[in-house]
Design a protein around this motif. Structure first.
Motif, short mmCIF file in Angstrom:
data_model
loop_
_atom_site.label_atom_id
_atom_site.label_comp_id
_atom_site.label_asym_id
_atom_site.label_seq_id
_atom_site.Cartn_x
_atom_site.Cartn_y
_atom_site.Cartn_z
N ALA A 1 4.46 16.96 8.79
CA ALA A 1 3.38 17.92 9.00
C ALA A 1 3.89 19.34 8.82
O ALA A 1 3.23 20.18 8.18
CB ALA A 1 2.79 17.73 10.39
N ILE A 2 5.08 19.61 9.38
CA ILE A 2 5.67 20.95 9.24
C ILE A 2 5.91 21.29 7.77
O ILE A 2 5.57 22.38 7.29
CB ILE A 2 6.97 21.05 10.05
N ASP A 3 6.53 20.35 7.04
CA ASP A 3 6.82 20.60 5.62
C ASP A 3 5.53 20.87 4.83
O ASP A 3 5.50 21.74 3.95
CB ASP A 3 7.56 19.39 5.03
N GLY B 1 4.21 25.59 15.13
CA GLY B 1 4.94 25.80 16.39
C GLY B 1 4.76 24.64 17.33
O GLY B 1 5.71 24.20 18.00
N ARG B 2 3.54 24.08 17.39
CA ARG B 2 3.29 22.94 18.25
C ARG B 2 4.11 21.72 17.81
O ARG B 2 4.64 20.99 18.65
CB ARG B 2 1.78 22.62 18.21
N CYS B 3 4.24 21.51 16.50
CA CYS B 3 5.05 20.40 15.99
C CYS B 3 6.52 20.59 16.33
O CYS B 3 7.22 19.63 16.71
CB CYS B 3 4.87 20.27 14.48
N TYR B 4 7.01 21.84 16.20
CA TYR B 4 8.40 22.10 16.57
C TYR B 4 8.62 21.85 18.05
O TYR B 4 9.69 21.36 18.47
CB TYR B 4 8.78 23.55 16.21
N LEU B 5 7.63 22.16 18.88
CA LEU B 5 7.74 21.92 20.31
C LEU B 5 7.83 20.43 20.59
O LEU B 5 8.60 19.98 21.46
CB LEU B 5 6.53 22.53 21.03
N GLU B 6 7.05 19.61 19.83
CA GLU B 6 7.10 18.15 19.99
C GLU B 6 8.46 17.59 19.57
O GLU B 6 8.91 16.56 20.09
CB GLU B 6 6.00 17.49 19.16
N LEU B 7 9.12 18.28 18.63
CA LEU B 7 10.44 17.85 18.15
C LEU B 7 11.57 18.42 18.99
O LEU B 7 12.75 18.28 18.62
CB LEU B 7 10.61 18.26 16.68
N ARG C 1 -6.59 23.69 0.95
CA ARG C 1 -7.38 22.93 1.91
C ARG C 1 -6.84 21.52 2.09
O ARG C 1 -6.77 20.99 3.20
CB ARG C 1 -8.84 22.90 1.44
N ALA C 2 -6.42 20.89 0.99
CA ALA C 2 -5.89 19.53 1.06
C ALA C 2 -4.57 19.50 1.82
O ALA C 2 -4.31 18.58 2.61
CB ALA C 2 -5.69 18.98 -0.35
N LEU C 3 -3.72 20.50 1.62
CA LEU C 3 -2.45 20.56 2.36
C LEU C 3 -2.72 20.66 3.86
O LEU C 3 -2.02 20.03 4.68
CB LEU C 3 -1.63 21.75 1.88
N GLY C 4 -3.72 21.46 4.24
CA GLY C 4 -4.06 21.58 5.65
C GLY C 4 -4.48 20.25 6.25
O GLY C 4 -4.06 19.88 7.35
N ASN C 5 -5.29 19.51 5.51
CA ASN C 5 -5.77 18.21 6.00
C ASN C 5 -4.66 17.16 6.05
O ASN C 5 -4.58 16.37 7.00
CB ASN C 5 -6.92 17.72 5.12
N VAL C 6 -3.80 17.14 5.04
CA VAL C 6 -2.70 16.18 5.02
C VAL C 6 -1.77 16.44 6.21
O VAL C 6 -1.34 15.51 6.92
CB VAL C 6 -1.93 16.26 3.69
N GLY C 7 -1.46 17.71 6.46
CA GLY C 7 -0.61 18.06 7.60
C GLY C 7 -1.25 17.66 8.92
O GLY C 7 -0.57 17.18 9.84
N ARG C 8 -2.56 17.81 9.00
CA ARG C 8 -3.26 17.45 10.24
C ARG C 8 -3.15 15.96 10.52
O ARG C 8 -2.96 15.53 11.67
CB ARG C 8 -4.74 17.86 10.11
N VAL C 9 -3.26 15.14 9.48
CA VAL C 9 -3.14 13.69 9.67
C VAL C 9 -1.71 13.32 10.06
O VAL C 9 -1.50 12.50 10.96
CB VAL C 9 -3.55 12.93 8.39
N TYR C 10 -0.73 13.94 9.40
CA TYR C 10 0.67 13.68 9.77
C TYR C 10 0.91 13.99 11.24
O TYR C 10 1.59 13.23 11.95
CB TYR C 10 1.61 14.52 8.90
N ALA C 11 0.35 15.11 11.71
CA ALA C 11 0.56 15.49 13.11
C ALA C 11 -0.10 14.48 14.06
O ALA C 11 0.46 14.15 15.11
CB ALA C 11 -0.01 16.89 13.36
N ARG C 12 -1.29 13.97 13.65
CA ARG C 12 -2.00 13.03 14.51
C ARG C 12 -1.26 11.70 14.64
O ARG C 12 -1.34 11.03 15.67
CB ARG C 12 -3.41 12.78 13.95
#
Length: 416
Positions: free
Chosen positions: A295-297, A320-326, A277-288
């Motif tokens: 976020a991908i890592d 996939g959305r992050c890869y699209l942004e990159l 759960r924490a990994l999901g939240n950390v990735g979400r903040v990185y993406a924001r």
């Protein structure tokens, strides 16, 4: 009832009245030992305060039997004199021998009266004066001081200073013990607080959510493992709630730190569900905040921990959305197809719509316009199926853009 009233009066220091009620009880129930003991201790307390009866000598110079109260009062006012005892004279000469701190502890509220009387003694003019009844002020003051001295002597005998100190320490310990919530009470408070925090967070109240979660966090950190058996897991959940609230308030760095604390705590105490759960939240903040590679890592580390098709759908879609942004369209298309497969396995039409749109957008980046048009058509059907009008409008707009791009590409090929 008589015994309880007598005990209360004795505790208040009204020894004479206490003695009266001990005697009344003794007359009614002479077989009870506690009344006799009460009589004895009241009598001893009175003697300690004012001395034994043998030290008092009454003089009757006139026959008072036939004198009215008015005449008695007038006669008393003319001849009333206070004769100091040897103890009072000694008090006047020697002054207070005890430490003021000890006196204050013994006398309590009466210490202020004693200090006032001692201050009056220093006024020589006042001490030489007399009242209207002919009583010297000095005698009145010394009489009061003598009474207070006897009172402090009595309390020193009844409850010495060392006993008071010990009693105060025991009382403080009981107060601390009573103040500290019992395990059951602490558990109920925490459960109720967590429910309130969830309601506040879902009710769009991030500021209040953050404040309440921080208060509960301090409470939980102050509890023992016996009071809160799942203390470590609960602390992590509270950090997560605080991080989500901070994210809603736009405090990105603070949210990232809160979720990282949750992740660190979960790893330290070997809590795999909390780690996921924490990994999901950390990735979400990185993406924001636009750190898409971080976020991908983070989310790729979470993939093996995903337990449901819906969780995998969301995870693949976000990666996939992050890869699209990159501008990594091939990887975006790959994860979009994985997300679509998981959504079909879970039977979730809404996520099938999102995954299909992602695949189509990646194909547009790859200039595979025909495949993109086909997927936009599928996405439009799914948007109609779930009655998502906003998605329908966006897909129609995207469909038109792709069609125009396809027409331009065909015209370029013809020219070539």
């Amino acid at each position: 009832g008589l015994y309880q009233k007598a005990e209360a009066l004795y505790t208040m220091g009204d020894f004479e009245f206490a003695l009266v009620f001990y005697h009344r009880g003794y007359r009614l129930r002479p077989e009870l030992q506690k009344f006799r003991l009460g009589i004895e201790k009241s009598q001893q307390a009175i003697v300690n305060c004012i001395g034994s009866p043998s030290s008092i000598k009454l003089e009757n110079k006139e026959d008072l039997c036939f004198i009215s109260r008015q005449a008695e009062s007038k006669n008393a006012n003319q001849k009333l004199q206070i004769k100091l005892t040897k103890e009072q004279k000694r008090t006047r000469k020697q002054g207070p021998a005890r430490n003021p701190k000890t006196e204050r502890q013994l006398l309590g509220e009466l210490y202020a009266d004693k200090a006032y009387l001692e201050k009056l003694l220093k006024d020589e003019d006042l001490m030489e004066s007399s009242t209207k009844q002919g009583i010297k002020v000095a005698d009145l003051v010394l009489s009061g001081l003598s009474y207070l001295e006897a009172r402090s002597e009595f309390w020193q005998q009844q409850k010495p200073i060392y006993a008071r100190v010990r009693e105060r320490k025991l009382q403080q310990q009981r107060w601390i013990r009573d103040k500290k919530p019992k395990p059951a009470e602490a558990g109920r408070y925490i459960v109720k607080s967590m429910e309130d925090i969830d309601m506040l967070l879902t009710g769009d109240s991030p500021e209040e959510t953050c404040r309440k979660a921080e208060r509960v966090l301090k409470t939980v950190q102050g509890c023992s493992d016996e009071e809160v058996p799942n203390k470590n897991e609960l602390i992590g959940n509270l950090h997560s709630c605080i991080g989500n609230a901070q994210l809603e308030m736009g405090q990105m760095e603070a949210a990232l730190q809160s979720h990282k604390r949750h992740l660190e705590s979960a790893r330290q105490h070997n809590l795999p569900d909390a780690v996921s759960r924490a990994l999901g939240n950390v990735g979400r903040v990185y993406a924001r905040i636009g750190k898409f590679q971080q976020a991908i890592d983070t989310w790729e580390e979470k993939i093996p921990m995903a337990k449901s098709s819906l969780e995998k759908t969301w995870l693949f879609h976000e990666i996939g959305r992050c890869y699209l942004e990159l501008n990594k369209a091939e990887a975006a298309q790959d994860y979009g197809e994985k997300s679509l497969q998981s959504a079909e396995e879970g039977g979730d039409a809404e996520w099938q719509l999102h995954a299909t749109v992602l695949v189509a957008q990646a194909q547009v980046k790859l200039k595979d316009y025909q495949s993109a048009i086909m997927n936009f058509e599928k996405a439009l059907e799914k948007a109609k199926l779930v009655h998502n009008e906003a998605a329908q409008k966006a897909i129609v707009t995207a469909f038109g853009d792709v069609s125009r791009s396809l027409v331009r590409e065909l015209n370029e090929r013809r020219r070539e």
